[in-house]
Design an enzyme around this catalytic site. Sequence first.
Site, PDB file in Angstrom:
ATOM      1  N   ASP A 255       0.816  -1.215   0.000  1.00 49.54           N
ATOM      2  CA  ASP A 255       0.000   0.000   0.000  1.00 49.54           C
ATOM      3  C   ASP A 255       0.849   1.264   0.000  1.00 49.54           C
ATOM      4  OD1 ASP A 255       0.883  -0.622   2.557  1.00 49.54           O
ATOM      5  OD2 ASP A 255      -1.105  -0.984   3.372  1.00 49.54           O
TER       6      ASP A 255
ATOM      7  N   ASP B  73      -7.688  -3.042  14.191  1.00 43.32           N
ATOM      8  CA  ASP B  73      -9.067  -3.358  13.797  1.00 43.32           C
ATOM      9  C   ASP B  73      -9.132  -4.600  12.902  1.00 43.32           C
ATOM     10  OD1 ASP B  73      -7.993  -2.429  11.426  1.00 43.32           O
ATOM     11  OD2 ASP B  73      -9.360  -0.728  11.210  1.00 43.32           O
TER      12      ASP B  73
ATOM     13  N   HIS C  61      -7.327  -5.174  10.129  1.00 41.97           N
ATOM     14  CA  HIS C  61      -7.098  -4.990   8.689  1.00 41.97           C
ATOM     15  C   HIS C  61      -5.775  -5.606   8.248  1.00 41.97           C
ATOM     16  CE1 HIS C  61      -5.130  -0.862   9.710  1.00 41.97           C
ATOM     17  NE2 HIS C  61      -4.152  -1.665   9.315  1.00 41.97           N
TER      18      HIS C  61
ATOM     19  N   GLU D  97      -9.746  -2.027   5.263  1.00 43.86           N
ATOM     20  CA  GLU D  97     -10.416  -1.689   6.514  1.00 43.86           C
ATOM     21  C   GLU D  97     -11.675  -2.541   6.687  1.00 43.86           C
ATOM     22  OE1 GLU D  97      -8.727  -0.138   8.461  1.00 43.86           O
ATOM     23  OE2 GLU D  97      -8.198   1.913   7.932  1.00 43.86           O
TER      24      GLU D  97
END
Length: 264
Positions: A67, A136, A138, A143
């Site tokens: 990313d 979270d 990811h 996400e």
Amino acid sequence: MRVIIEKDALSVARIAARVVAQLVRARPQCVLGLATGSTPVATYQELIRMNREEGLSFARVTTFNLDEYVGLAPNHPQSYRAFMQRELFDHIDIPHEHTHVPDGRALDLEGSCERYEALIQQLGGIDLQVLGIGSDGHIAFNEPGSSLGSRTRLKSLTGETVRDNARFFGTEADVPKLAITMGVGTILESRKCLLLATGESKSRAIRDTIEGPITAQVTASALQLHRDVVVVLDEAAASRLDRRSYYAEVEQAQRAIEAGNSPS
Ligand code: F6R
């Protein structure tokens, strides 16, 4: 999933670097998928050491990063391109043109995502994808709520991720809110995945990933569908797993098999 629980972050890095090095030695022209963030830094340091001291060469390796933030130039200190140069590429013998990071400043961002996917395919696909995990759950910047079939695309970051990553930028306001990320589907096509997690702050996400249901709310849980995943954790990250002692037994048996002994 092969779940390896080590006592601390340093041992996690040693095991992870060994997995990468084994592939690079067996297949010097392999394609590696790489992650940024704090977690893989110690692994990269170990790979740099192996490059210097043990002749582990990356001269024929190709890499694709997961990313990049939208809007940051490659030379921006917080861009993932700059991170990779600083933490790994500048210290090993990999040719610059073999290293690929999504272009967060492309004029045609969507087209550049499609070209990134096409290039991965053209170079034969990713042999080993290194992954960290967000608090979270990811992987890459997929996400919660991301499609488990998603491909490389633009993604808005959640408040939790922006808060987590503010430590690199100084303030939350400086963290870009948009990123280019490989999709969950892209990651699942890698031949092997190596998921690393250290610290208590990752323990909930790790429990949900390994022992929870497969859900787009925890995109790392999609790794349960992959046939070759190695998860390397320190004790803190593993602390909420219910089946810790079972994973340790399986690992002991696996190591005995690899050492040529039959497990007792
Ligand atoms: C970075 C990436 C992210 C991180 C994750 C954990 O390329 O893909 O998914 O792996 O946010 O980051 P750290 O390791 O900083 O806790």
